[in-house]
Design a protein around this motif. Structure first.
Motif, short mmCIF file in Angstrom:
data_model
loop_
_atom_site.label_atom_id
_atom_site.label_comp_id
_atom_site.label_asym_id
_atom_site.label_seq_id
_atom_site.Cartn_x
_atom_site.Cartn_y
_atom_site.Cartn_z
N ASP A 1 14.85 6.67 -57.46
CA ASP A 1 14.94 5.71 -58.55
C ASP A 1 15.89 4.57 -58.24
OD1 ASP A 1 13.16 7.21 -60.02
OD2 ASP A 1 14.71 8.29 -61.13
N THR A 2 16.89 4.84 -57.41
CA THR A 2 17.88 3.84 -57.04
C THR A 2 18.12 3.89 -55.55
OG1 THR A 2 18.99 4.14 -59.18
CG2 THR A 2 20.22 3.00 -57.46
N ILE A 3 18.18 2.73 -54.91
CA ILE A 3 18.50 2.67 -53.49
C ILE A 3 19.70 1.74 -53.31
CG2 ILE A 3 16.10 3.08 -52.81
CD1 ILE A 3 15.94 0.09 -52.03
N ALA A 4 20.29 1.77 -52.13
CA ALA A 4 21.42 0.90 -51.82
C ALA A 4 20.91 -0.31 -51.05
CB ALA A 4 22.45 1.65 -50.99
N ILE A 5 21.33 -1.50 -51.51
CA ILE A 5 20.88 -2.73 -50.86
C ILE A 5 22.05 -3.68 -50.66
CG2 ILE A 5 18.58 -2.59 -51.92
CD1 ILE A 5 19.59 -4.96 -53.76
N ALA A 6 21.85 -4.65 -49.80
CA ALA A 6 22.78 -5.77 -49.66
C ALA A 6 21.97 -7.05 -49.83
CB ALA A 6 23.45 -5.76 -48.29
N LEU A 7 22.40 -7.91 -50.74
CA LEU A 7 21.72 -9.19 -50.92
C LEU A 7 22.04 -10.10 -49.75
CD1 LEU A 7 22.37 -9.87 -54.72
CD2 LEU A 7 20.32 -8.92 -53.65
N VAL A 8 21.03 -10.75 -49.20
CA VAL A 8 21.23 -11.62 -48.05
C VAL A 8 20.60 -12.98 -48.31
CG1 VAL A 8 21.36 -9.72 -46.39
CG2 VAL A 8 19.14 -10.74 -46.91
N HIS A 9 21.11 -13.98 -47.63
CA HIS A 9 20.58 -15.33 -47.76
C HIS A 9 19.12 -15.34 -47.32
CE1 HIS A 9 20.08 -19.64 -46.92
NE2 HIS A 9 21.13 -19.85 -47.70
N PRO A 10 18.26 -16.09 -48.00
CA PRO A 10 16.83 -16.08 -47.64
C PRO A 10 16.56 -16.55 -46.22
CG PRO A 10 17.31 -17.85 -49.19
CD PRO A 10 18.50 -16.95 -49.17
N ASP A 11 17.46 -17.36 -45.65
CA ASP A 11 17.28 -17.84 -44.28
C ASP A 11 18.07 -17.02 -43.27
OD1 ASP A 11 15.59 -19.86 -45.19
OD2 ASP A 11 17.24 -21.24 -45.53
N THR A 12 18.42 -15.80 -43.64
CA THR A 12 19.14 -14.91 -42.72
C THR A 12 18.40 -14.86 -41.39
OG1 THR A 12 20.11 -13.55 -44.45
CG2 THR A 12 19.79 -12.51 -42.32
N GLY A 13 19.18 -14.99 -40.33
CA GLY A 13 18.58 -15.05 -39.00
C GLY A 13 18.68 -16.44 -38.41
N HIS A 14 18.92 -17.44 -39.26
CA HIS A 14 19.12 -18.81 -38.80
C HIS A 14 20.61 -19.13 -38.85
CE1 HIS A 14 14.80 -19.72 -38.88
NE2 HIS A 14 14.76 -19.02 -40.01
N ALA A 15 21.12 -19.71 -37.81
CA ALA A 15 22.56 -19.95 -37.70
C ALA A 15 23.10 -20.75 -38.89
CB ALA A 15 22.86 -20.67 -36.39
N ALA A 16 22.34 -21.73 -39.36
CA ALA A 16 22.81 -22.58 -40.44
C ALA A 16 22.95 -21.83 -41.76
CB ALA A 16 21.86 -23.76 -40.63
N ALA A 17 22.36 -20.64 -41.85
CA ALA A 17 22.38 -19.90 -43.12
C ALA A 17 23.72 -19.21 -43.37
CB ALA A 17 21.27 -18.86 -43.13
N TYR A 18 24.49 -18.92 -42.32
CA TYR A 18 25.69 -18.12 -42.49
C TYR A 18 26.73 -18.80 -43.38
CZ TYR A 18 23.80 -15.05 -38.92
OH TYR A 18 23.01 -14.18 -38.23
N LEU A 19 27.03 -20.06 -43.12
CA LEU A 19 28.01 -20.78 -43.92
C LEU A 19 27.52 -20.93 -45.35
CD1 LEU A 19 30.62 -22.34 -44.25
CD2 LEU A 19 29.45 -24.39 -43.42
N HIS A 20 26.25 -21.25 -45.51
CA HIS A 20 25.68 -21.42 -46.85
C HIS A 20 25.74 -20.11 -47.62
CE1 HIS A 20 22.17 -23.01 -49.50
NE2 HIS A 20 23.31 -23.56 -49.89
N ALA A 21 25.46 -19.00 -46.94
CA ALA A 21 25.51 -17.69 -47.59
C ALA A 21 26.92 -17.39 -48.08
CB ALA A 21 25.05 -16.61 -46.62
N HIS A 22 27.92 -17.73 -47.29
CA HIS A 22 29.31 -17.50 -47.70
C HIS A 22 29.67 -18.37 -48.89
CE1 HIS A 22 33.54 -16.51 -47.31
NE2 HIS A 22 33.82 -17.81 -47.37
#
Length: 228
Positions: free
Chosen positions: A70-91
């Motif tokens: 019924d419940t799982i453990a997840i981590a929300l990630v930026h939709p462009d995860t995997g692209h270098a430019a996404a890391y700063l935006h995600a933070h």
């Protein structure tokens, strides 16, 4: 929440500028993805689309904890995860500060598709809210040895667990293991108990990862150490 606005200019009546056509195609792909979600299959460790208020976010299930309960453990990630430019935006938008979270499987739309990206907080350039309706998924199991006067020590800390039922299962298993030993042989002068506990991030170095070890062997090692 569309990331680009349609252009006000067209070179020829009845034609669509290329940049506007890209937006149209992206919007159509999003509608298709919503109408025909790819079913989420537990145990495949695929990124999933989850509902966070009126938005849809990309989430990464914790390996080993996506059994379809019924419940799982997840981590929300930026939709462009995997692209270098996404890391700063995600933070900047708070994606990196949420950690592992409990997510009800009823909130899962399906397997993540790139077309969902335009429905995220990131696409709207809005930070994730402080309260996203999910509680932290960090639990622990403590094995404690106490004298009759209440003094003693913690013999073993296991964690973090990302599913409370897994922590309870290990706690029950260790309690049964202790019950199978003569009390005097376990640790003379001490009462040894196993307790569910919240994972203490500040003491993370004192914990042992329960997913990578035999908890029964860890208990035996802890009991074999000299009493103090």
């Amino acid at each position: 929440m569309i990331r680009r606005m349609f252009s006000h200019y067209a070179t020829t009546p009845g034609t669509t500028p290329p940049e506007d056509q890209d937006v149209i195609d992206e919007f159509r792909a999003m509608l298709t993805a919503i109408r025909n979600p790819e079913p989420w299959t537990p145990d495949l460790a695929q990124d999933i689309a989850v509902r966070v208020g009126p938005f849809t976010e990309r989430a990464h299930p914790h390996p080993g904890d996506d059994h379809g309960t019924d419940t799982i453990a997840i981590a929300l990630v930026h939709p462009d995860t995997g692209h270098a430019a996404a890391y700063l935006h995600a933070h900047q938008l708070g994606y990196t500060g949420k950690g592992w979270l409990h997510c009800e499987t009823t909130a899962i739309l399906g397997t993540w598709q790139p077309a969902y990206a335009m429905l995220t907080h990131a696409a709207a350039n809005r930070p994730l809210p402080d309260d996203i309706g999910m509680t932290p998924a960090r639990h622990g199991v403590h094995v404690e040895a106490r004298h009759a006067d209440g003094t003693g020590r913690t013999l073993l800390r296991l964690g973090p667990y990302f599913q409370p039922w897994v922590a309870s299962q290990d706690a029950d298993h260790l309690t049964a293991e202790l019950a199978g030993r003569a009390a005097a042989i376990v640790m003379p002068g001490f009462t040894v108990t196993v307790k569910d506990a919240l994972f203490d991030v500040s003491e993370h170095e004192s914990y042992t990862d329960p997913y990578l070890a035999d908890v029964t062997a860890l208990l035996a090692d802890a009991l074999a150490k000299p009493s103090r």
